[in-house]
Design a protein around this motif. Structure first.
Motif, PDB file in Angstrom:
ATOM      1  N   LYS A  24       0.810  -1.221   0.000  1.00 28.95           N
ATOM      2  CA  LYS A  24       0.000   0.000   0.000  1.00 28.95           C
ATOM      3  C   LYS A  24       0.842   1.269   0.000  1.00 28.95           C
ATOM      4  N   SER A  25       2.082   1.162   0.469  1.00 29.26           N
ATOM      5  CA  SER A  25       2.959   2.337   0.470  1.00 29.26           C
ATOM      6  C   SER A  25       3.741   2.474  -0.833  1.00 29.26           C
ATOM      7  N   SER A  26       3.638   1.494  -1.694  1.00 30.00           N
ATOM      8  CA  SER A  26       4.389   1.493  -2.952  1.00 30.00           C
ATOM      9  C   SER A  26       3.577   2.118  -4.083  1.00 30.00           C
ATOM     10  N   GLU A  27       4.261   2.858  -4.917  1.00 31.35           N
ATOM     11  CA  GLU A  27       3.627   3.417  -6.109  1.00 31.35           C
ATOM     12  C   GLU A  27       3.576   2.398  -7.241  1.00 31.35           C
ATOM     13  N   ARG A  28       4.266   1.271  -7.091  1.00 27.07           N
ATOM     14  CA  ARG A  28       4.353   0.261  -8.155  1.00 27.07           C
ATOM     15  C   ARG A  28       3.310  -0.841  -8.039  1.00 27.07           C
ATOM     16  N   TYR A  29       2.743  -1.027  -6.833  1.00 30.22           N
ATOM     17  CA  TYR A  29       1.868  -2.170  -6.597  1.00 30.22           C
ATOM     18  C   TYR A  29       0.489  -1.740  -6.096  1.00 30.22           C
ATOM     19  N   GLU A  30      -0.507  -2.534  -6.473  1.00 32.97           N
ATOM     20  CA  GLU A  30      -1.866  -2.371  -5.966  1.00 32.97           C
ATOM     21  C   GLU A  30      -2.269  -3.697  -5.324  1.00 32.97           C
ATOM     22  N   LEU A  31      -2.584  -3.675  -4.049  1.00 33.61           N
ATOM     23  CA  LEU A  31      -3.016  -4.880  -3.345  1.00 33.61           C
ATOM     24  C   LEU A  31      -4.467  -5.155  -3.713  1.00 33.61           C
ATOM     25  N   VAL A  32      -4.703  -6.290  -4.367  1.00 29.96           N
ATOM     26  CA  VAL A  32      -6.039  -6.636  -4.842  1.00 29.96           C
ATOM     27  C   VAL A  32      -6.737  -7.568  -3.860  1.00 29.96           C
ATOM     28  N   MET A  34      -6.045 -10.295  -0.221  1.00 30.92           N
ATOM     29  CA  MET A  34      -5.239 -10.972   0.785  1.00 30.92           C
ATOM     30  C   MET A  34      -6.071 -12.141   1.277  1.00 30.92           C
ATOM     31  N   VAL A  35      -5.569 -13.362   1.088  1.00 27.39           N
ATOM     32  CA  VAL A  35      -6.292 -14.551   1.529  1.00 27.39           C
ATOM     33  C   VAL A  35      -5.390 -15.388   2.421  1.00 27.39           C
ATOM     34  N   GLU A  36      -6.009 -16.171   3.307  1.00 29.42           N
ATOM     35  CA  GLU A  36      -5.230 -16.922   4.285  1.00 29.42           C
ATOM     36  C   GLU A  36      -5.083 -18.391   3.957  1.00 29.42           C
ATOM     37  N   SER A  37      -5.475 -18.810   2.759  1.00 32.04           N
ATOM     38  CA  SER A  37      -5.363 -20.212   2.382  1.00 32.04           C
ATOM     39  C   SER A  37      -5.140 -20.339   0.877  1.00 32.04           C
ATOM     40  N   ALA A  38      -4.241 -21.237   0.511  1.00 32.37           N
ATOM     41  CA  ALA A  38      -4.012 -21.493  -0.910  1.00 32.37           C
ATOM     42  C   ALA A  38      -5.262 -22.048  -1.571  1.00 32.37           C
ATOM     43  N   ALA A  39      -6.110 -22.700  -0.781  1.00 33.83           N
ATOM     44  CA  ALA A  39      -7.340 -23.260  -1.325  1.00 33.83           C
ATOM     45  C   ALA A  39      -8.266 -22.174  -1.867  1.00 33.83           C
ATOM     46  N   PHE A  40      -8.183 -20.956  -1.320  1.00 32.39           N
ATOM     47  CA  PHE A  40      -9.031 -19.861  -1.776  1.00 32.39           C
ATOM     48  C   PHE A  40      -8.407 -19.050  -2.906  1.00 32.39           C
ATOM     49  N   ALA A  41      -7.127 -19.220  -3.156  1.00 35.32           N
ATOM     50  CA  ALA A  41      -6.424 -18.382  -4.123  1.00 35.32           C
ATOM     51  C   ALA A  41      -7.034 -18.473  -5.522  1.00 35.32           C
ATOM     52  N   GLU A  42      -7.311 -19.674  -5.983  1.00 34.65           N
ATOM     53  CA  GLU A  42      -7.854 -19.827  -7.339  1.00 34.65           C
ATOM     54  C   GLU A  42      -9.244 -19.206  -7.454  1.00 34.65           C
ATOM     55  N   THR A  43     -10.031 -19.299  -6.396  1.00 37.31           N
ATOM     56  CA  THR A  43     -11.365 -18.685  -6.402  1.00 37.31           C
ATOM     57  C   THR A  43     -11.255 -17.181  -6.636  1.00 37.31           C
ATOM     58  N   PHE A  44     -10.335 -16.529  -5.940  1.00 37.31           N
ATOM     59  CA  PHE A  44     -10.162 -15.095  -6.108  1.00 37.31           C
ATOM     60  C   PHE A  44      -9.577 -14.749  -7.466  1.00 37.31           C
ATOM     61  N   MET A  45      -8.723 -15.636  -7.996  1.00 41.35           N
ATOM     62  CA  MET A  45      -8.150 -15.405  -9.327  1.00 41.35           C
ATOM     63  C   MET A  45      -9.234 -15.403 -10.396  1.00 41.35           C
ATOM     64  N   LYS A  46     -10.265 -16.206 -10.211  1.00 45.79           N
ATOM     65  CA  LYS A  46     -11.355 -16.259 -11.187  1.00 45.79           C
ATOM     66  C   LYS A  46     -12.192 -14.989 -11.167  1.00 45.79           C
ATOM     67  N   SER A  47     -12.280 -14.360 -10.006  1.00 51.25           N
ATOM     68  CA  SER A  47     -13.138 -13.190  -9.881  1.00 51.25           C
ATOM     69  C   SER A  47     -12.434 -11.880 -10.186  1.00 51.25           C
ATOM     70  N   ASP A  48     -11.110 -11.849 -10.099  1.00 53.03           N
ATOM     71  CA  ASP A  48     -10.390 -10.590 -10.287  1.00 53.03           C
ATOM     72  C   ASP A  48      -8.964 -10.885 -10.753  1.00 53.03           C
ATOM     73  N   ALA A  49      -8.595 -10.372 -11.891  1.00 51.64           N
ATOM     74  CA  ALA A  49      -7.266 -10.630 -12.454  1.00 51.64           C
ATOM     75  C   ALA A  49      -6.174  -9.972 -11.608  1.00 51.64           C
ATOM     76  N   VAL A  50      -5.074 -10.700 -11.426  1.00 49.33           N
ATOM     77  CA  VAL A  50      -3.903 -10.160 -10.744  1.00 49.33           C
ATOM     78  C   VAL A  50      -2.680 -10.402 -11.619  1.00 49.33           C
ATOM     79  N   ASP A  51      -1.641  -9.621 -11.374  1.00 52.66           N
ATOM     80  CA  ASP A  51      -0.387  -9.751 -12.121  1.00 52.66           C
ATOM     81  C   ASP A  51       0.654 -10.551 -11.354  1.00 52.66           C
ATOM     82  N   LEU A  52       0.554 -10.541 -10.026  1.00 54.58           N
ATOM     83  CA  LEU A  52       1.576 -11.155  -9.177  1.00 54.58           C
ATOM     84  C   LEU A  52       0.900 -11.783  -7.959  1.00 54.58           C
TER      85      LEU A  52
END
Length: 91
Positions: A24-32, A34-52
């Motif tokens: 949040k303090s960086s001009e280069r990154y936007e935090l889209v 934050m999840v606490e389990s790898a099991a949820f990561a793909e679900t969020f990837m389907k709903s909102d594109a991320v670069d990293l």
């Protein structure tokens, strides 16, 4: 300048908070997401594109960052992104 859209996946609250402060303090990154389990990561990837994706390897719920990274990698590669996997226990 277009910001790099980032998702953080870590079961440790403090680690997520540190990433949030940095991103949040960086001009280069936007935090889209934050999840606490790898099991949820793909679900969020389907709903909102991320670069990293910054992802822990082993989490308390037995979800595995390496397995999730393999599943996410093809989706990110197609979009020109990448997966970064880290182990907070490594020196």
């Amino acid at each position: 300048m277009k910001k790099t859209r980032v998702m953080v996946v870590d079961d440790q609250f403090v680690a997520r908070q540190l990433f949030e402060l940095y991103l949040k303090s960086s001009e280069r990154y936007e935090l889209v997401h934050m999840v606490e389990s790898a099991a949820f990561a793909e679900t969020f990837m389907k709903s909102d594109a991320v670069d990293l994706v910054l992802m822990d390897i082993l989490m308390n719920d037995d979800s595995n960052g390496l397995d999730a990274a393999a599943a996410l990698l093809s989706r990110l590669k197609a979009a020109g992104g990448r997966v970064e996997v880290y182990d907070q226990n490594e020196p």
